[in-house]
Write an enzyme that holds these catalytic residues in place. Structure first.
Site: not given
Length: 301
Positions: A77-81
């Protein structure tokens, strides 16, 4: 098919079809023979099979692929990189590298004993592709291989640029953009295309991306600050007698030598026996004099 799945909504109140109906109709109209999609669509498979049967059309062959996940098992996901291709392009990774990296993930390649077993071109991937070799389990992107793969693909592109005008133009455009950023356009304009390509070929083993070459090889684009504290300390570590001797010898070496790369090691060994301090003193003297300078690159390559 009654009882195997719920009664899905096929048309929304605004008259537009839902994905289930639209995808089946689209695949049918496009004469799609094989559908490869993520494992998250497995629960929808009964609905789609029922729709193909209800429409009286040929059902494609379906394969559901395992998902790519983070190292901790969570979904990308975008939150994880960085998860978008554009994120990696902006960092300077070659498109071929990204394809290669994904192709190593969740797939069992046959040629696992070759020296460069992980380096794959698109042509090789297409030629050797076998649907049965796709893993059944989820996989994590081997991001630790990005640098290694990118150096290999960058080397191939620089080799191709020697004989391919289109590739040469592309490489030069990217290098000049990076040089403009690091040095300024007024400084870059004085360097020829051939000179810039020579620097790129010299520096390719020292960097992971093409964009790194102007920064890592900056000493080939700007003269050192001879009056800096580091230069004075470096020069002070070599006696004047040894320094003069090596300067005279290296000037003679470059004036008479045609194949510098082949003869340089033996020249270094010979000089090391003639000065106090050995090879270290020879290397320091040459560096202080400016072997990696603009004037000598034509000899070096």
């Amino acid at each position: 098919m009654s009882g195997l799945t719920e009664d899905p909504i096929l048309m929304k109140s605004d008259g537009w079809p839902t994905y289930h109906l639209a995808s089946v109709v689209d695949d049918t109209e496009m004469h799609i023979s094989h559908v490869l999609r993520g494992e998250e669509w497995i629960p929808s498979m009964p609905k789609h099979l029922a729709l193909y049967e209800a429409l009286g059309v040929q059902t494609p062959q379906f394969a559901h692929l395992p998902l790519l996940i983070n190292a901790d098992g969570t979904k990308l996901s975008k939150r994880s990189g960085d998860v978008r291709v554009e994120d990696y392009w902006r960092q300077g990774w070659e498109p071929e590298t990204l394809v290669n990296l994904v192709a190593l993930t969740g797939y069992s390649h046959q040629d696992v004993k070759s020296m460069d077993q992980d380096v794959k071109s698109m042509e090789q991937l297409i030629e050797n592709f076998d649907l049965g070799r796709i893993s059944h389990s989820r996989a994590t992107l081997p991001l630790g291989k990005l640098g290694f793969l990118n150096r290999k693909h960058l080397h191939a592109k620089l080799e191709q640029a020697r004989k391919d005008a289109t590739m040469k133009s592309s490489i030069l455009s990217r290098l000049r953009t990076a040089l403009d950023r690091d040095l300024g356009s007024s400084s870059v304009s004085k360097f020829s295309d051939e000179y810039i390509l020579r620097v790129a070929n010299l520096g390719q083993q020292r960097v992971d991306t093409l964009d790194d070459i102007p920064r890592e090889m900056s000493y080939l684009f700007r003269e050192p600050q001879w009056d800096s504290e580091n230069c004075r300390k470096f020069r002070g570590s070599v006696s004047t007698e040894s320094f003069r001797h090596i300067l005279n010898s290296v000037q003679q070496f470059f004036s008479r030598t045609k194949d510098v790369q082949r003869e340089w090691p033996s020249w270094m060994e010979g000089q090391a026996k003639q000065v106090n301090g050995g090879k270290a003193v020879v290397q320091k003297s040459v560096n202080v004099w400016g072997l990696p300078s603009l004037k000598l690159l034509t000899y070096w390559v």
